[in-house]
Design an enzyme around this catalytic site. Structure first.
Site, PDB file in Angstrom:
ATOM      1  N   SER A 108      -2.289   1.543  -1.751  1.00 13.43           N
ATOM      2  CA  SER A 108      -2.791   2.046  -3.066  1.00 13.43           C
ATOM      3  C   SER A 108      -4.051   2.854  -2.875  1.00 13.43           C
ATOM      4  CB  SER A 108      -3.261   0.829  -3.992  1.00 13.43           C
ATOM      5  OG  SER A 108      -3.880   1.237  -5.237  1.00 13.43           O
ATOM      6  N   GLN A 129      -0.163   5.953  -1.591  1.00 13.28           N
ATOM      7  CA  GLN A 129       0.220   6.174  -3.086  1.00 13.28           C
ATOM      8  C   GLN A 129      -1.088   7.011  -3.810  1.00 13.28           C
ATOM      9  OE1 GLN A 129      -1.750   3.930  -5.758  1.00 13.28           O
ATOM     10  NE2 GLN A 129      -1.258   5.546  -7.237  1.00 13.28           N
ATOM     11  N   TYR A 131      -3.081   8.686  -6.974  1.00 18.51           N
ATOM     12  CA  TYR A 131      -3.401   8.803  -8.374  1.00 18.51           C
ATOM     13  C   TYR A 131      -3.971  10.333  -8.438  1.00 18.51           C
ATOM     14  CZ  TYR A 131      -2.448   4.423 -10.209  1.00 18.51           C
ATOM     15  OH  TYR A 131      -2.075   2.997 -10.672  1.00 18.51           O
ATOM     16  N   THR A 157       2.231   8.386  -8.302  1.00 23.61           N
ATOM     17  CA  THR A 157       2.468   7.763  -9.447  1.00 23.61           C
ATOM     18  C   THR A 157       2.149   8.381 -10.699  1.00 23.61           C
ATOM     19  OG1 THR A 157       1.619   5.566  -8.451  1.00 23.61           O
ATOM     20  CG2 THR A 157       1.647   5.446 -10.718  1.00 23.61           C
ATOM     21  N   ARG A 166      -3.944  -3.588 -21.379  1.00 18.90           N
ATOM     22  CA  ARG A 166      -3.730  -4.954 -20.637  1.00 18.90           C
ATOM     23  C   ARG A 166      -4.788  -6.086 -21.562  1.00 18.90           C
ATOM     24  NH1 ARG A 166      -3.683  -2.281 -14.720  1.00 18.90           N
ATOM     25  NH2 ARG A 166      -1.930  -0.833 -15.283  1.00 18.90           N
ATOM     26  N   LYS A 229       6.896   8.085  -8.250  1.00 21.20           N
ATOM     27  CA  LYS A 229       6.944   6.645  -8.651  1.00 21.20           C
ATOM     28  C   LYS A 229       6.766   6.550 -10.365  1.00 21.20           C
ATOM     29  CE  LYS A 229       4.616   2.190  -8.018  1.00 21.20           C
ATOM     30  NZ  LYS A 229       3.635   1.896  -8.853  1.00 21.20           N
ATOM     31  N   SER A 251      10.374   2.729 -11.849  1.00 20.88           N
ATOM     32  CA  SER A 251       9.493   1.733 -11.718  1.00 20.88           C
ATOM     33  C   SER A 251       8.710   1.840 -13.303  1.00 20.88           C
ATOM     34  CB  SER A 251       8.317   2.114 -10.714  1.00 20.88           C
ATOM     35  OG  SER A 251       7.148   1.135 -11.158  1.00 20.88           O
ATOM     36  N   HIS A 253       5.794   0.463 -13.496  1.00 25.59           N
ATOM     37  CA  HIS A 253       4.492  -0.049 -13.299  1.00 25.59           C
ATOM     38  C   HIS A 253       4.274  -1.648 -13.262  1.00 25.59           C
ATOM     39  CE1 HIS A 253       0.432   1.926 -12.351  1.00 25.59           C
ATOM     40  NE2 HIS A 253       0.181   0.766 -12.220  1.00 25.59           N
ATOM     41  N   ARG A 256       3.080  -2.785 -16.546  1.00 23.25           N
ATOM     42  CA  ARG A 256       1.581  -2.531 -16.976  1.00 23.25           C
ATOM     43  C   ARG A 256       1.078  -1.745 -17.731  1.00 23.25           C
ATOM     44  NH1 ARG A 256      -0.957  -6.345 -13.430  1.00 23.25           N
ATOM     45  NH2 ARG A 256      -2.892  -4.758 -12.662  1.00 23.25           N
ATOM     46  N   ASP A 284      11.362  -0.785  -8.182  1.00 22.50           N
ATOM     47  CA  ASP A 284      10.495  -1.870  -8.078  1.00 22.50           C
ATOM     48  C   ASP A 284      10.344  -2.508  -9.563  1.00 22.50           C
ATOM     49  OD1 ASP A 284       8.231  -0.823  -9.596  1.00 22.50           O
ATOM     50  OD2 ASP A 284       7.146  -0.208  -7.816  1.00 22.50           O
ATOM     51  N   GLY A 285       9.622  -3.775  -9.510  1.00 21.68           N
ATOM     52  CA  GLY A 285       9.561  -4.392 -10.926  1.00 21.68           C
ATOM     53  C   GLY A 285      10.594  -5.599 -11.029  1.00 21.68           C
TER      54      GLY A 285
HETATM   55  C1  LIG Z   1      -2.211  -5.997  -9.590  1.00 17.86           C
HETATM   56  C2  LIG Z   1      -1.438  -4.787  -9.748  1.00 17.86           C
HETATM   57  C3  LIG Z   1      -1.948  -3.791  -9.321  1.00 17.86           C
HETATM   58  C4  LIG Z   1      -0.967  -2.549  -9.054  1.00 17.86           C
HETATM   59  N1  LIG Z   1      -1.632  -1.358  -8.646  1.00 17.86           N
HETATM   60  C5  LIG Z   1      -1.047  -0.202  -8.397  1.00 17.86           C
HETATM   61  C6  LIG Z   1      -1.634   0.877  -8.031  1.00 17.86           C
HETATM   62  O1  LIG Z   1      -2.841   1.104  -7.649  1.00 17.86           O
HETATM   63  N2  LIG Z   1      -0.851   2.176  -7.908  1.00 17.86           N
HETATM   64  C7  LIG Z   1       0.370   2.029  -8.251  1.00 17.86           C
HETATM   65  O2  LIG Z   1       0.937   3.133  -8.281  1.00 17.86           O
HETATM   66  N3  LIG Z   1       0.956   1.039  -8.888  1.00 17.86           N
HETATM   67  C8  LIG Z   1       0.373  -0.354  -9.010  1.00 17.86           C
HETATM   68  N4  LIG Z   1       0.942  -1.270  -9.437  1.00 17.86           N
HETATM   69  C9  LIG Z   1       2.297  -1.386  -9.615  1.00 17.86           C
HETATM   70  C10 LIG Z   1       3.093  -1.709  -8.568  1.00 17.86           C
HETATM   71  O3  LIG Z   1       3.221  -0.597  -7.475  1.00 17.86           O
HETATM   72  C11 LIG Z   1       4.817  -2.073  -8.894  1.00 17.86           C
HETATM   73  O4  LIG Z   1       5.038  -0.978  -9.476  1.00 17.86           O
HETATM   74  C12 LIG Z   1       4.814  -3.158  -9.659  1.00 17.86           C
HETATM   75  O5  LIG Z   1       3.952  -4.029  -9.091  1.00 17.86           O
HETATM   76  C13 LIG Z   1       6.065  -3.799  -9.354  1.00 17.86           C
HETATM   77  O6  LIG Z   1       6.627  -4.785 -10.235  1.00 17.86           O
HETATM   78  P1  LIG Z   1       6.388  -6.366  -9.508  1.00 17.86           P
HETATM   79  O7  LIG Z   1       4.866  -6.668  -9.480  1.00 17.86           O
HETATM   80  O8  LIG Z   1       7.207  -7.042 -10.755  1.00 17.86           O
HETATM   81  O9  LIG Z   1       6.979  -6.449  -8.202  1.00 17.86           O
HETATM   82  C14 LIG Z   1       0.072  -2.466  -9.430  1.00 17.86           C
HETATM   83  C15 LIG Z   1       0.749  -3.597  -9.762  1.00 17.86           C
HETATM   84  C16 LIG Z   1      -0.020  -4.872 -10.005  1.00 17.86           C
HETATM   85  C17 LIG Z   1       0.771  -6.160 -10.428  1.00 17.86           C
HETATM   86  C1  LIG Z   2      -6.887   0.955 -10.362  1.00 16.09           C
HETATM   87  C2  LIG Z   2      -5.589   0.870 -11.068  1.00 16.09           C
HETATM   88  C3  LIG Z   2      -5.288   2.027 -11.967  1.00 16.09           C
HETATM   89  C4  LIG Z   2      -4.603  -0.137 -10.642  1.00 16.09           C
HETATM   90  C5  LIG Z   2      -3.306  -0.008 -11.453  1.00 16.09           C
HETATM   91  O1  LIG Z   2      -2.527   0.842 -11.339  1.00 16.09           O
HETATM   92  C6  LIG Z   2      -3.140  -1.373 -12.043  1.00 16.09           C
HETATM   93  O2  LIG Z   2      -3.639  -2.156 -12.070  1.00 16.09           O
HETATM   94  O3  LIG Z   2      -1.737  -1.393 -12.315  1.00 16.09           O
END
Ligand SMILES: Cc1cc2nc3c(=O)[nH]c(=O)nc-3n(C[C@H](O)[C@H](O)[C@H](O)COP(=O)(O)O)c2cc1C
Ligand SMILES: CC(C)CC(=O)C(=O)O
Length: 364
Positions: A108, A129, A131, A157, A166, A229, A251, A253, A256, A284-285
């Protein structure tokens, strides 16, 4: 601590016990009503497997190839932020586990360890990854450092022009530690004293004007292949190919960002059909079982990525926990393939699954 654990849900329970409430809820939570968060898992459960019998499954080959890199199974590590909130070794432990499992880790942008530190601790194939912040010089800096440190692809992303709402993080007044990759470049201090500091920080920094035209700019600053993504529709999959993406990650995300987006598994096939094998499609997801991986492959994904399961493993038992999580998914996939009559990943086909749409069509 991880002895006797038999599935991913049990790792989540361990993680909950190990972590302070603020961090556990940051990791586990989704946006608003968490409708999509539940759907990501439930929609996998609606897909039925159609095994074939009397196939020689005395040997099962899980390995696959992503952008020319061979990995031990079609299960990769999704980019997730700030691993040191889960374990003191942070992304270094995750990276070592990825190397041990011979899979690809996507680091990340918002990691607690720098691209250089992770590169030094892990000789596995790594993606970075990205941003894109309003300050575009930061993207240039990070992409160049990732390229120099041997990362093999940029995962852009695309679903985060602002942070999703959230509610747990707002209630917990989530803090943001200094992000290691940004040290010396910018501070992660924010003035907001109400609600989630992460949300305030992200909304101050993310570039909401980022658009399809900017992929040309991104390509001009790197020679690495770019995966996009956050794709959930046929239209965006076509646009991604038009701008020259080397791959697409279906995805939302981890639910989230925008709540009430579809579960990723339910839109995978539409995206795969639009892409028509021109570039790899990953998903993913909600992947929590080997059967989920099998279902995604049957619907056309080349591999899946897992986010929360890795964090739960890390929180419960550091590097060993992450290894165990990845091994568990691999073992479950291997058994699924044997029982479904698929000796290799290539044998997993559309005819091995039945979706809701198939059921509706059969009624017409
Ligand atoms: C705690 C957390 C932090 C995440 N941080 C990022 C991130 O920094 N960059 C990003 O592209 N996706 C981020 N994601 C999304 C993940 O890359 C991914 O899309 C997602 O976790 C997939 O779903 P799953 O948790 O059900 O496997 C984050 C997800 C979680 C749960
Ligand atoms: C620092 C972030 C924006 C992290 C993220 O992508 C997330 O928490 O889902």
């Amino acid at each position: 601590m991880a002895d006797g654990i038999v599935n991913m849900n049990e790792f989540q329970v361990l993680a909950r016990q190990a972590l302070p409430k603020m961090y556990y809820e940051f990791y586990a939570g989704g946006a608003e009503d968490e409708h999509t968060l539940k759907k990501n898992v439930q929609e996998f459960q609606r897909i039925i497997l159609l095994p074939r019998v009397l196939v020689d499954v005395s040997s099962i080959a899980l390995s696959t190839n992503i952008l020319g890199y061979t990995i031990s199974a079609p299960i990769m590590i999704a980019p997730t932020a700030m691993h040191k909130l889960a374990h003191p070794e942070g992304e270094l432990a995750t990276a070592r586990a990825a190397a041990a499992c011979n899979t690809i880790m996507t680091l990340s942008f918002s990691a607690s360890c720098s691209v250089e530190e992770v590169a030094a601790s892990c000789d596995a194939v790594r993606f970075f990854q990205l941003y894109v912040y309003r300050r575009r010089d930061i993207a240039v800096n990070l992409v160049q450092r990732a390229e120099k440190s041997g990362y093999k692809a940029i995962v852009l992303t695309a679903d985060t022009p602002r942070l999703g709402r959230r509610e747990a993080d707002i209630k917990n007044k989530l803090i943001v530690p200094q992000l290691k990759n940004l040290e010396g470049l910018m501070s992660t201090e924010v003035v907001s004293d109400k609600g989630s500091k992460l949300e305030a920080y992200a909304n101050e920094t993310m570039d909401p004007s980022l658009c399809w035209r900017d992929i040309a700019w991104l390509k001009s600053i790197t020679n690495l292949p770019i995966l996009i993504k956050g794709i959930l529709t046929r239209e965006d999959a076509i646009k991604a190919m038009e701008v020259g993406a080397a791959g697409i990650i279906v995805s939302n995300h981890g639910a989230r960002q925008l709540d009430y987006t579809p579960a990723t598994i339910s839109v995978l096939e539409e995206v795969v059909q639009a892409v028509g094998r021109r570039v790899p499609v990953l998903l993913d997801g909600g992947v929590r079982r080997g059967t989920d991986v099998f279902k995604a492959l049957a619907l056309g994904a080349q591999a899946v990525l897992v986010g929360r399961p890795v964090i739960y493993g890390l929180a419960a038992k550091g590097e060993e926990g992450v290894r165990k999580v990845m091994q568990m998914l691999k073992d479950e996939l291997e058994l699924t393939m044997a029982l479904a009559g698929c000796p290799s990943v290539k044998d997993i086909s559309r005819s091995h699954v039945r979706t809701d749409r198939d059921r509706l069509q059969s009624m017409l």
